[in-house]
Write a protein that holds these residues in place. Structure first.
Motif, PDB file in Angstrom:
ATOM      1  N   VAL A   3       0.854  -1.151  -0.133  1.00 19.48           N
ATOM      2  CA  VAL A   3       0.104   0.070  -0.160  1.00 19.48           C
ATOM      3  C   VAL A   3       0.989   1.160  -0.061  1.00 19.48           C
ATOM      4  N   MET A   4       1.978   1.249   0.688  1.00 17.30           N
ATOM      5  CA  MET A   4       2.797   2.312   0.881  1.00 17.30           C
ATOM      6  C   MET A   4       3.423   2.450  -0.492  1.00 17.30           C
ATOM      7  N   HIS A   5       3.822   1.395  -1.060  1.00 20.41           N
ATOM      8  CA  HIS A   5       4.433   1.446  -2.311  1.00 20.41           C
ATOM      9  C   HIS A   5       3.534   2.089  -3.227  1.00 20.41           C
ATOM     10  N   GLU A   6       2.275   1.519  -3.666  1.00 14.62           N
ATOM     11  CA  GLU A   6       1.326   1.774  -4.455  1.00 14.62           C
ATOM     12  C   GLU A   6       0.952   3.334  -4.157  1.00 14.62           C
ATOM     13  N   THR A   7       0.906   3.919  -3.243  1.00 17.01           N
ATOM     14  CA  THR A   7       0.395   5.343  -2.967  1.00 17.01           C
ATOM     15  C   THR A   7       1.392   5.987  -3.446  1.00 17.01           C
TER      16      THR A   7
ATOM     17  N   LEU B 261       1.481 -17.153   0.325  1.00 17.55           N
ATOM     18  CA  LEU B 261      -0.177 -17.170   0.598  1.00 17.55           C
ATOM     19  C   LEU B 261      -0.966 -16.650  -0.403  1.00 17.55           C
ATOM     20  N   CYS B 262      -0.273 -15.659  -0.921  1.00 19.84           N
ATOM     21  CA  CYS B 262      -1.194 -14.777  -1.951  1.00 19.84           C
ATOM     22  C   CYS B 262      -1.179 -15.583  -3.173  1.00 19.84           C
ATOM     23  N   ILE B 263       0.047 -16.355  -3.583  1.00 17.89           N
ATOM     24  CA  ILE B 263      -0.019 -17.149  -4.666  1.00 17.89           C
ATOM     25  C   ILE B 263      -1.084 -18.330  -4.441  1.00 17.89           C
ATOM     26  N   ARG B 264      -0.992 -18.635  -3.427  1.00 16.46           N
ATOM     27  CA  ARG B 264      -2.089 -19.877  -3.060  1.00 16.46           C
ATOM     28  C   ARG B 264      -3.240 -19.706  -3.415  1.00 16.46           C
ATOM     29  N   ARG B 265      -3.742 -18.184  -2.921  1.00 17.31           N
ATOM     30  CA  ARG B 265      -4.945 -17.510  -2.888  1.00 17.31           C
ATOM     31  C   ARG B 265      -5.533 -17.478  -4.373  1.00 17.31           C
TER      32      ARG B 265
ATOM     33  N   ILE C 255      -4.037 -19.387  -6.869  1.00 15.31           N
ATOM     34  CA  ILE C 255      -4.306 -20.656  -7.446  1.00 15.31           C
ATOM     35  C   ILE C 255      -5.644 -21.361  -7.066  1.00 15.31           C
ATOM     36  N   TYR C 256      -6.253 -21.166  -5.796  1.00 14.27           N
ATOM     37  CA  TYR C 256      -7.541 -21.672  -5.262  1.00 14.27           C
ATOM     38  C   TYR C 256      -8.733 -20.725  -5.757  1.00 14.27           C
ATOM     39  N   LYS C 257      -8.270 -19.471  -6.540  1.00 13.24           N
ATOM     40  CA  LYS C 257      -9.308 -18.408  -6.993  1.00 13.24           C
ATOM     41  C   LYS C 257     -10.039 -17.917  -5.778  1.00 13.24           C
ATOM     42  N   ARG C 258      -9.377 -17.612  -4.827  1.00 13.25           N
ATOM     43  CA  ARG C 258     -10.043 -17.257  -3.531  1.00 13.25           C
ATOM     44  C   ARG C 258      -9.935 -15.444  -3.584  1.00 13.25           C
ATOM     45  N   ALA C 259     -11.034 -15.105  -3.108  1.00 14.70           N
ATOM     46  CA  ALA C 259     -11.094 -13.608  -3.238  1.00 14.70           C
ATOM     47  C   ALA C 259      -9.773 -12.860  -2.957  1.00 14.70           C
ATOM     48  N   PRO C 260      -9.271 -11.907  -3.494  1.00 18.66           N
ATOM     49  CA  PRO C 260      -9.822 -10.992  -4.563  1.00 18.66           C
ATOM     50  C   PRO C 260      -9.580 -11.722  -6.130  1.00 18.66           C
TER      51      PRO C 260
ATOM     52  N   SER D  24      -4.968  -8.944  -9.523  1.00 18.61           N
ATOM     53  CA  SER D  24      -5.308  -8.850  -8.093  1.00 18.61           C
ATOM     54  C   SER D  24      -4.273  -9.104  -7.016  1.00 18.61           C
ATOM     55  N   TYR D  25      -2.754  -9.157  -7.549  1.00 20.37           N
ATOM     56  CA  TYR D  25      -1.785  -9.570  -6.751  1.00 20.37           C
ATOM     57  C   TYR D  25      -1.414  -8.516  -5.633  1.00 20.37           C
ATOM     58  N   ALA D  26      -1.597  -7.409  -5.872  1.00 16.59           N
ATOM     59  CA  ALA D  26      -1.572  -6.376  -4.593  1.00 16.59           C
ATOM     60  C   ALA D  26      -2.579  -6.577  -3.755  1.00 16.59           C
TER      61      ALA D  26
END
Length: 192
Positions: free
Chosen positions: A50-54, A146-150, A152-157, A165-167
């Protein structure tokens, strides 16, 4: 006994607070938010992404303000009059001149002060990020996995196929797991 409140912010919330894109934020609101930090009413939790994107998007958001003013300026020039009848006090050309003068004044003020606006906005953001009551949660290899696992399993977002939606996934995992980080110690379970 007062309990510390923890607030996590996404990039869009921070950008909306600084650049009033939704037309519902005021300088008073930003100042009040900073007072909450100053008076130890809240602790702000900011994922590193968030700091980076802002920081990455703040200048383009300020540029968007100028583009929107310019578009209004162009829209005024494109206004059409009515010539098929005479109606008292409705002369579109006179109105266009009046409106154009005001919007040109606003546009020139924006252009001549843009650098100062950007400096002040960046300073405000950095003051928030560097505040004693702001906790920057570093993204770790564990959070990224954990984000990559999310994903793979097409969990939100990641349930929307056409959205990168990686960020957002990293922010979600940070929200879920930041309480496990030793840097964030809650005084009481009621604080969550």
């Amino acid at each position: 006994q007062l309990h510390m409140r923890y607030v996590m912010m996404d990039t869009n919330i921070l950008l909306d607070m600084i650049i009033d894109r939704r037309k519902n934020v005021s300088v008073d609101l930003v100042e009040s938010f900073i007072k909450l930090l100053n008076y130890n009413e809240i602790k702000l939790i900011i994922p590193e992404i968030v700091m980076h994107e802002t920081n990455k998007h703040i200048e383009e958001q300020l540029d968007l303000v100028g583009k929107k003013i310019f578009n209004v300026k162009k829209s005024i020039q494109d206004m059409c009059g009515i010539n098929g009848c005479k109606v008292e006090e409705f002369n579109i050309e006179d109105e266009k001149k009046t409106l154009s003068l005001k919007i040109n004044e606003l546009y020139e003020k924006y252009k001549s002060n843009k650098r100062e606006y950007l400096i002040n906005i960046k300073l405000t953001i950095q003051n928030i990020f560097n505040h004693d009551n702001c906790i920057i949660v570093q993204d770790t290899e564990q959070l990224r996995n954990l984000c990559i696992r999310r994903r793979i399993y097409k969990r939100a977002p990641f349930h929307y196929e056409k959205k990168e939606s990686y960020a957002d996934g990293l922010i979600t995992e940070t929200l879920i797991h930041c309480w496990e980080d030793n840097d964030i110690i809650l005084q009481d379970e009621d604080d969550i």
